[in-house]
Each structure stands twice: as structure tokens, then as C-alpha cells.
Design an enzyme around this catalytic site. Structure first.
Site, PDB file in Angstrom:
ATOM      1  N   LYS A 172       1.989  -5.713  -7.944  1.00 40.18           N
ATOM      2  CA  LYS A 172       2.097  -5.350  -6.525  1.00 40.18           C
ATOM      3  C   LYS A 172       2.384  -6.584  -5.654  1.00 40.18           C
ATOM      4  CE  LYS A 172       1.194  -1.507  -5.354  1.00 40.18           C
ATOM      5  NZ  LYS A 172       0.067  -0.583  -5.388  1.00 40.18           N
ATOM      6  N   CYS A 176     -17.108  -0.063  28.568  1.00 39.90           N
ATOM      7  CA  CYS A 176     -17.104   0.722  29.794  1.00 39.90           C
ATOM      8  C   CYS A 176     -18.528   1.209  29.997  1.00 39.90           C
ATOM      9  CB  CYS A 176     -16.170   1.919  29.632  1.00 39.90           C
ATOM     10  SG  CYS A 176     -16.418   3.183  30.886  1.00 39.90           S
ATOM     11  N   ASP A 197     -18.803  23.622   6.697  1.00 38.31           N
ATOM     12  CA  ASP A 197     -18.301  22.851   7.831  1.00 38.31           C
ATOM     13  C   ASP A 197     -19.154  21.622   8.116  1.00 38.31           C
ATOM     14  OD1 ASP A 197     -17.005  25.528   9.927  1.00 38.31           O
ATOM     15  OD2 ASP A 197     -16.312  24.611   8.077  1.00 38.31           O
ATOM     16  N   LYS A 225       7.887  -2.984 -18.043  1.00 33.91           N
ATOM     17  CA  LYS A 225       7.705  -2.022 -19.134  1.00 33.91           C
ATOM     18  C   LYS A 225       8.172  -2.660 -20.435  1.00 33.91           C
ATOM     19  CE  LYS A 225       8.796   1.803 -16.022  1.00 33.91           C
ATOM     20  NZ  LYS A 225       9.832   2.714 -15.555  1.00 33.91           N
ATOM     21  N   GLU A 243      11.495  -3.615 -13.091  1.00 36.62           N
ATOM     22  CA  GLU A 243      12.191  -2.735 -12.149  1.00 36.62           C
ATOM     23  C   GLU A 243      11.449  -2.743 -10.827  1.00 36.62           C
ATOM     24  OE1 GLU A 243      11.711   1.137 -13.869  1.00 36.62           O
ATOM     25  OE2 GLU A 243      12.327   0.465 -15.858  1.00 36.62           O
ATOM     26  N   SER A 267       0.200   7.589 -13.921  1.00 33.62           N
ATOM     27  CA  SER A 267       0.422   6.517 -12.944  1.00 33.62           C
ATOM     28  C   SER A 267       0.365   5.185 -13.679  1.00 33.62           C
ATOM     29  CB  SER A 267      -0.616   6.592 -11.832  1.00 33.62           C
ATOM     30  OG  SER A 267      -1.880   6.438 -12.391  1.00 33.62           O
ATOM     31  N   CYS A 290     -17.598   8.800  31.030  1.00 34.68           N
ATOM     32  CA  CYS A 290     -16.267   8.251  30.798  1.00 34.68           C
ATOM     33  C   CYS A 290     -15.456   9.244  29.974  1.00 34.68           C
ATOM     34  CB  CYS A 290     -16.380   6.915  30.059  1.00 34.68           C
ATOM     35  SG  CYS A 290     -14.823   6.334  29.377  1.00 34.68           S
ATOM     36  N   LYS A 342       9.437  -1.445  -7.828  1.00 28.87           N
ATOM     37  CA  LYS A 342       8.614  -0.252  -7.695  1.00 28.87           C
ATOM     38  C   LYS A 342       8.953   0.403  -6.368  1.00 28.87           C
ATOM     39  CE  LYS A 342       3.837   1.305  -8.200  1.00 28.87           C
ATOM     40  NZ  LYS A 342       3.744   2.171  -7.037  1.00 28.87           N
ATOM     41  N   ARG A 373       4.877  15.237  -8.413  1.00 29.69           N
ATOM     42  CA  ARG A 373       3.902  14.786  -9.389  1.00 29.69           C
ATOM     43  C   ARG A 373       2.623  15.621  -9.309  1.00 29.69           C
ATOM     44  NH1 ARG A 373      -0.121  10.795  -9.303  1.00 29.69           N
ATOM     45  NH2 ARG A 373      -0.566  10.008 -11.361  1.00 29.69           N
TER      46      ARG A 373
HETATM   47  S1  IVH Z   1       7.150   4.344 -14.279  1.00 31.06           S
HETATM   48  C1  IVH Z   1       4.253   6.416 -17.157  1.00 31.06           C
HETATM   49  N1  IVH Z   1       8.838   2.993 -12.782  1.00 31.06           N
HETATM   50  O1  IVH Z   1       4.867   4.250  -9.125  1.00 31.06           O
HETATM   51  C2  IVH Z   1       4.821   5.570 -16.097  1.00 31.06           C
HETATM   52  N2  IVH Z   1       7.135   4.223 -11.712  1.00 31.06           N
HETATM   53  O2  IVH Z   1       2.027   3.718  -9.576  1.00 31.06           O
HETATM   54  C3  IVH Z   1       5.606   6.320 -15.087  1.00 31.06           C
HETATM   55  N3  IVH Z   1       7.221   4.146  -9.267  1.00 31.06           N
HETATM   56  O3  IVH Z   1       3.929   7.527  -9.963  1.00 31.06           O
HETATM   57  C4  IVH Z   1       5.969   5.537 -13.898  1.00 31.06           C
HETATM   58  N4  IVH Z   1       9.013   2.883  -9.115  1.00 31.06           N
HETATM   59  O4  IVH Z   1       5.925   7.210  -8.374  1.00 31.06           O
HETATM   60  C5  IVH Z   1       7.752   3.792 -12.806  1.00 31.06           C
HETATM   61  N5  IVH Z   1      10.426   1.832 -11.570  1.00 31.06           N
HETATM   62  C6  IVH Z   1       9.368   2.613 -11.609  1.00 31.06           C
HETATM   63  C7  IVH Z   1       8.741   3.053 -10.431  1.00 31.06           C
HETATM   64  C8  IVH Z   1       7.618   3.859 -10.525  1.00 31.06           C
HETATM   65  C9  IVH Z   1       8.091   3.546  -8.439  1.00 31.06           C
HETATM   66  C10 IVH Z   1       6.062   4.923  -8.820  1.00 31.06           C
HETATM   67  C11 IVH Z   1       5.936   6.296  -9.449  1.00 31.06           C
HETATM   68  C12 IVH Z   1       4.600   6.293 -10.111  1.00 31.06           C
HETATM   69  C13 IVH Z   1       3.884   5.198  -9.396  1.00 31.06           C
HETATM   70  C14 IVH Z   1       2.792   4.618 -10.275  1.00 31.06           C
END
Ligand code: IVH
Length: 701
Positions: free
Chosen positions: A326, A442, A44, A302, A127, A93, A448, A129, A150
């Protein structure tokens, strides 16, 4: 030294930011182990230390505080009993790109890795995200058999029953689909459904959710699938795990197949040939972002050809063939409806902008920090203005400026009394240079109600009373407890007696306590009933009185009666008493003023009196007045052979000397061991009296 081990005071802003994220994750991990698995993995006290560090960093950098900071968390998530599913193909990821240059680097690295391919010959998909949670849904002979989150990428939670309630996810695949296929994609909640759910929660007087992503996650992790069914969850398919035969040989081909099988796929997905096209598409999606019906936090690129993906392969946690570009902090404009004052644990008054709710970066924002009165003046914000706000990462949203100020906007007046029930004076402290600081506080301190709980946590902390089994978590428990409340320090020392007098409600029968743990707590408290003077002084939590200052005061006054007498005299305006304290080494006017203010507050005086009546206070060792080094400033340098550095320091202090870390004109003696370097040179230059260890022992006898 990594930022994980650095003292809070030494952290840079960037390190503090990283550290807050790390702490949040670590604390969440322990919360989970403790609350959901009932199997804590740390003591703890160590847990408390993590929470404390988090709070200390937040106090130093209030603007870095995470929106879902562990310091804001109340209670525990429901215990869950989901089975585990080991992913046959790990769920990885993605690496992040934050700038166009990062995207160029990514594309170039793909070309470099594959070698000898002409420019623009490799196609990429782009695509959105989706900001939801990834899911792996397994079909065998066309039937949905399992669905897993996941998790850590290797093992996820079995949420099959819940996923089956999501109408956008087919329970059966059409004839001709592979005999085994795992469809991967994102479960999310549309903005509209999120707002409607929150409106319903609010109407029922229930707590509302922070953002669509957390809500989607919470909705899925319901043991009762009927609850999941009542939440409108959606899905986009974009990837796959184990698959018995490949129905296509490109990423976009796979997405088309998923669509044919009945899965929703994202309409903004595009196949592109050059860096410029990727970036243009990213910018386009960025413009459309706020109007999309769901939250996204970037664009994923991709490599389209699966054979090339295969050649590129993976790094440890992410594929070489993909990257997430991002979006920067999202900005939005909304109306500022009010400015409220919040009182922090140190009594600092922080103005908080109340906003008309607006979604920014996937979070419904209703508040933003305004830091202090100067910030309000700098921004020129008035109540009723439309302001631009920004949310970067998970930090508390900031107000960037005024977009529109209507004629009837009202100037904000900073309060002069604390919003707490004591209505104490709000004070503005002076900084070292005598300049007025920006923070208003304060003056109620321990009295307080906003500060009391945090003061108690400080009181029991390691360098103060250090009571085993009584940390932040237990203070939270006892502070709000109706049967055995701890509302001030003295209550800690009456706990056992109150418990014994309490008949049926004995602590040992309470949640989280048994016979042994209750007795252990009482014993630990009893041990600390006898306390060193400096720990008591430090434990009171007087502003500016840190561990070192507490030691100085203890040594200078020697016993509690003298400290108490001096403090009360200073509070009563006795200038001689104030000067005497001010004259002590390392003690300046800020400390004297803080001591005076603390003991000028009757609630504090009563609180201290009650506490002291429970304690046996050990006198401090008074430094010798008649030693040959009393009053002198000593510096130790080089390696010492007869004593450790700490021993040397303690010895010198006991003899009434002051130990400094560097040589200056004020240095009286330099004790130089072998290997002494620049300090010795400087001492010689300044003509400071210099001796070796033997010389020192000869001098002090
Ligand atoms: S591909 C091996 N495509 O982003 C690659 N991920 O930062 C597998 N995500 O865990 C992921 N949109 O939850 C892929 N169009 C997309 C996505 C996507 C959202 C999320 C997914 C992943 C995370 C990675």
C-alpha cells in the site's frame, strides 16, 4: 477487554481508530438491513448506541473522524433489487504490506514455503492496485452471461445489465476462448470523468460525489442501467475465476491473453525477479501516481508461475502467493481560500480550512480541519497561502504546513461570538489546572441551534430519560418534522396531545409508524413523565455534569426546587450559593461555572421551565446527616460476603459517606473482607481505621 467493549474514555488513539472503522462498518451493515432489505437485525436502541459510541469517539478524537463517517450520513441509499450470484470460485482479498520490510517478509515466506529454490529464481508480477470495485464477468461459449460484484466474497450482486453498458468490456470473446471463463478485474472511473460528472451534478444543483471509487460503485448499483450507461465506467482485467481450460501458465501470460481477447490491461504491469526490483518499481509507480488518469492505492505483487501459485495456495481469506503493497498517506499542495468556523454538537468551535479542490489519495479534498486557534498559530497559516495537506486512510484531511505565503495573504482572526443566530459569547474554558484550554465554545448550549439536536439526543439517551422508541434516529425525524416537531425537551411530552389535535396528520399514518408503534411511543413517553431528579439533571446536558455529578447534585439538594434555586442563584452571581455547590464532594469550579453559565442563558431557563411543567420529579433520597459515617470516606476491599460491592457503595452513600476506590490519607474507614491485600497493608501503614464486614454492620447499626 477488546476495544469493542472498552468505554470511550479508556480507548487509546489506535484503538479509537480501529473502533471507528468497525463502527462505520457495523452501522453501514444495519443501515443496509434496515433501509434496503427492510429487515433490521437489531433493536433501534442498540443501533442508537452504536451511533452514540461513534459520536463520542469522534468527539474525543476529532482528527480520527472518517471522511465517510456514519455521523455524516444523511438518508438512505436507494433500495435495490439486484439478484444474488454465488461465485463458483470465491473472490478473495489480499494481505497488505506497508513497508519494504513487509515486502521482504512476503518474498522470503514464499521461498520458505516452496523450499530449496535458489535466490531470485521466483519471478513476480507487479501490478498497480486499482482503487475501484472488483467484478467477476462470466462468459459461456464466448457470450457474456453474468457479471457480479464481489459482495462478501462468496455471494455478489447480479449487475449484468449494468456491466453490459461498459464499452471497455467485450460482450463477446473471440473464437478459441475457453467455453467457460470468468474474467475478474476492477471497474473504476477515471479522475477526469469523475470531475466532469461532479461539475455536472453541481451545475444541476445536485449533491456531488466524494471520490471516483464510490461514484463507480454507485453508478453500477443503479436499477436503471441507462443511468449506468450515462456514467463513463472503465475496466482493467487482472484475474479469473472459473475457467474450463487454462490459456497460459503464468500471471503475466494470462494478462496478455486477456489483452488479446479485447480487455484493457494495465500498462504498468511488470514481471520482476528480486525484492529490490519490486521495491524500485513500487517507488516508480508511487512517483507517477498523482499523474495517472485513475486512482491507485498500492502495487500488487503476485508469484508469476501458476503452478507455484497452486502449491502456495490460500490462507482463509487471501492467497499466499500475492500481497498488496500500500502507498502511505498521500500529500498534495493547494490554496487555502478561507477559514470557516463549524460548531460541533458540544458547541466546540472548529476552524475548517476551505481549499481549492484537489484530488488526494483518490478523494477530492475541499476542506481540512485546523483543530483550533493554537493549531492555526503553530502552522502559521494565513488565508491565501498554499498549504500542504495529507489524507491518511479515510480520515479528514489535515493541513501539514505552509508551502508558499503570498504578500497579500490575510491573517485569520478567531471569532469572539458564535456563528449561530444567538451570537453568543465564545468562551475558552479553563482546564483543571486553571490553564486556558484550547477549545473555544459557544455558550448557547441547548439554545444554540447547532447544539440543540445533539442535546435532544442526549436528553432521550439511556442514562437520561431513556425513552423507548425515541433514539437518535427518531430525534432526527422529529426535529426537522413540520407537523409534529420536537425542538426542545418539553415538546416530547406534548407530542401525544399535539398528535391528537392534529386531525388528519396522525402519527400512526406517517412513514415508519402504524397504530401500534405510535401508541407504543406515546406510552413510553408517558412512563418517563415521572422522572428521578438525577436523570433530569443529567438529561439537561450541562457541560461537565455527567451521570455521577448529576447524582451528587440530586443527593445534595434533594429536590428540584432546591437545585433550581441554587442554579439560578449561581447564575446571578451569588457567591455563597456557588461556594455551597463547590464544597460538595467531587464537584469542582468547572461544574459550578458550567451550571451558572447554563442557567445564565435565558433560552435555557425557559426551556427548563417548560420541561419541568410537564414532569413529575421524584425527590432524591437525602443522605442521613446523623449517621455514624456521615461525611466519612470509606473504602471497601477484599471479598464482601453479606452484600455486593454495589450494595455496599449504595448503602454507604445513603448513610452520607463517600466511597473511594483507593486508600489515602483522606480515608477514614477501610472495610476489608477476606483476601484483602495491598489496600489493607496501606491502610495499616497510614493508621487508617480498619474493620471487617461485621464491624461495619455493627458501626452503622
Ligand atoms: S488480485 C486473489 N490484482 O484489491 C487475489 N486485486 O485488496 C485477487 N485490486 O478485491 C485480487 N487491483 O478489488 C488483484 N491488480 C490487482 C488489483 C486488485 C486492485 C483490488 C481487488 C481486490 C482488492 C484486494
Amino acid at each position: 477487554m477488546t476495544h469493542e467493549t472498552k468505554p470511550v474514555d479508556a480507548l487509546s488513539e489506535a484503538e479509537a481508530k480501529a473502533e471507528l472503522v468497525r463502527l462505520a462498518q457495523e452501522i453501514a451493515r444495519h443501515d443496509e438491513a434496515y433501509h434496503q432489505k427492510d429487515a433490521p437485525v437489531i433493536a433501534d436502541a442498540d443501533y442508537d448506541a452504536l451511533k452514540r459510541r461513534n459520536l463520542d469517539i469522534e468527539e474525543r478524537f476529532p482528527h480520527l473522524k472518517l471522511a465517510d463517517s456514519p455521523s455524516e450520513k444523511v438518508g438512505a441509499a436507494v433500495a435495490e433489487g439486484f439478484g444474488k450470484i454465488v461465485h463458483r470460485v470465491p473472490m478473495l482479498s489480499l494481505d497488505n504490506a506497508f513497508s519494504d520490510d513487509d515486502v521482504r517478509d512476503f518474498v522470503n515466506s514464499v521461498y520458505r514455503f516452496l523450499g530449496q529454490l535458489p535466490d531470485n529464481s521466483i519471478a513476480f508480477t507487479a501490478e498497480p492496485k486499482i482503487d475501484g470495485l472488483s467484478m467477476s464477468i462470466r462468459y459461456e461459449e464466448g457470450e457474456l452471461v453474468t457479471a457480479a460484484t464481489r459482495g462478501d466474497g462468496t455471494t455478489g450482486e447480479n449487475v449484468t445489465a449494468n456491466v453490459k453498458t461498459i464499452s471497455e468490456i467485450p460482450n463477446r470473446l473471440p473464437a478459441g476462448a475457453p467455453s467457460v471463463v470468468e474474467i475478474r478485474g476492477e471497474v473504476y472511473m477515471a479522475k477526469e470523468d469523475f470531475l466532469a460528472l461532479n461539475a455536472r451534478m453541481a451545475a444541476e444543483g445536485k449533491p456531488t460525489y466524494v471520490n471516483p471509487r464510490n461514484t463507480a460503485a454507485g453508478s453500477l448499483r443503479q436499477l436503471d442501467a441507462a443511468v449506468t450507461a450515462s456514467r463513463k465506467l472503465r475496466f482493467f482485467a487482472y484475474s479469473w475465476g472459473e475457467i474450463s481450460e487454462m490459456p497460459a501458465d503464468t500471471q503475466h501470460g494470462m494478462i496478455e491473453v486477456f489483452r488479446d481477447w479485447g480487455f484493457p490491461v494495465n500498462a504498468l504491469t511488470k514481471r520482476l525477479d528480486s525484492i529490490e526490483e519490486l521495491i524500485a518499481h513500487y517507488n516508480e509507480i508511487g512517483l507517477a501516481r498523482a499523474d495517472l488518469p485513475y486512482d491507485i492505492d498500492g502495487v500488487v505483487y503476485k508469484v508469476d508461475r501458476l503452478d507455484l501459485q497452486g502449491r502456495l495456495g490460500f490462507r482463509s481469506r487471501s492467497p499466499r502467493w500475492a500481497i498488496a503493497h500500500k502507498f502511505p498517506a498521500e500529500k498534495a499542495a493547494t490554496r487555502l481560500t478561507a477559514i470557516d468556523i463549524q460548531v460541533g454538537r458540544t458547541g466546540a468551535l472548529t476552524p475548517v480550512a476551505r481549499l481549492e479542490p484537489i484530488t488526494v489519495g483518490g478523494v477530492v479534498v475541499t476542506n481540512a480541519t485546523l483543530h483550533n486557534a493554537e493549531e492555526i498559530a503553530r502552522l502559521g497559516v494565513k488565508i491565501g497561502d498554499t498549504v500542504q495537506i495529507q489524507r491518511a486512510g479515510d480520515v479528514i484531511p489535515q493541513v501539514l504546513g505552509v508551502v508558499l505565503s503570498p504578500d497579500d495573504a490575510v491573517e485569520f482572526e478567531f471569532p469572539t461570538v458564535c456563528p449561530c443566530e444567538l451570537k453568543t459569547q465564545v468562551i475558552r474554558e479553563e482546564t483543571a489546572g486553571g490553564v486556558e484550554g484550547v477549545v473555544r465554545r459557544c455558550s448557547g448550549e441547548f439554545a444554540c441551534p447547532f447544539q440543540r439536536k445533539e442535546h435532544l439526543k442526549h436528553f432521550v439517551s439511556r442514562k437520561a430519560f431513556d425513552i423507548d422508541g425515541l433514539g437518535d434516529k427518531q430525534i432526527e425525524f422529529f426535529y426537522d418534522d413540520t407537523l409534529l416537531p420536537i425542538r426542545q425537551p418539553a415538546d416530547i411530552f406534548t407530542l401525544a396531545a399535539r398528535d391528537a389535535a392534529n386531525g388528519l396528520q396522525r402519527l400512526k399514518n406517517r412513514d415508519g409508524y402504524g397504530e401500534t408503534s405510535a401508541q407504543k411511543l406515546f406510552d413510553a413517553i408517558e412512563v418517563r413523565r415521572t422522572i428521578a431528579l438525577d436523570r433530569l439533571i443529567f438529561g439537561l446536558g450541562i457541560r461537565h455534569v455527567g451521570e455521577q455529578t448529576a447524582k451528587t447534585l440530586a443527593r445534595a439538594y434533594g429536590d428540584w426546587a432546591s437545585v433550581h434555586e441554587a442554579a439560578l442563584a449561581i447564575a446571578a452571581g451569588d457567591t455563597a450559593a456557588a461556594e455551597e455547590m463547590d464544597a460538595l464532594d467531587d464537584i469542582g469550579p468547572a461544574v459550578v461555572e458550567a451550571v451558572g453559565r447554563f442557567f445564565g442563558e435565558t433560552h435555557n431557563v425557559d426551556m427548563v421551565d417548560r420541561l419541568v411543567s410537564e414532569l413529575t420529579i421524584q425527590d432524591a433520597e437525602k443522605p442521613a446527616q446523623d449517621s455514624p459515617v456521615a461525611g466519612l470516606t470509606v473504602v471497601f476491599t477484599g471479598s464482601l460476603e453479606k452484600m455486593t460491592r454495589d450494595e455496599a457503595k449504595a448503602m454507604a452513600e445513603r448513610l452520607g459517606a463517600k466511597v473511594a476506590g483507593s486508600v489515602s490519607k483522606k480515608t477514614d474507614i477501610l472495610v476489608a473482607g477476606p483476601g484483602a491485600g495491598s489496600k489493607l497493608a496501606k491502610a495499616q501503614e497510614l493508621g487508617v481505621r480498619t474493620m471487617d464486614e461485621d464491624g461495619w454492620f455493627e458501626l452503622v447499626g
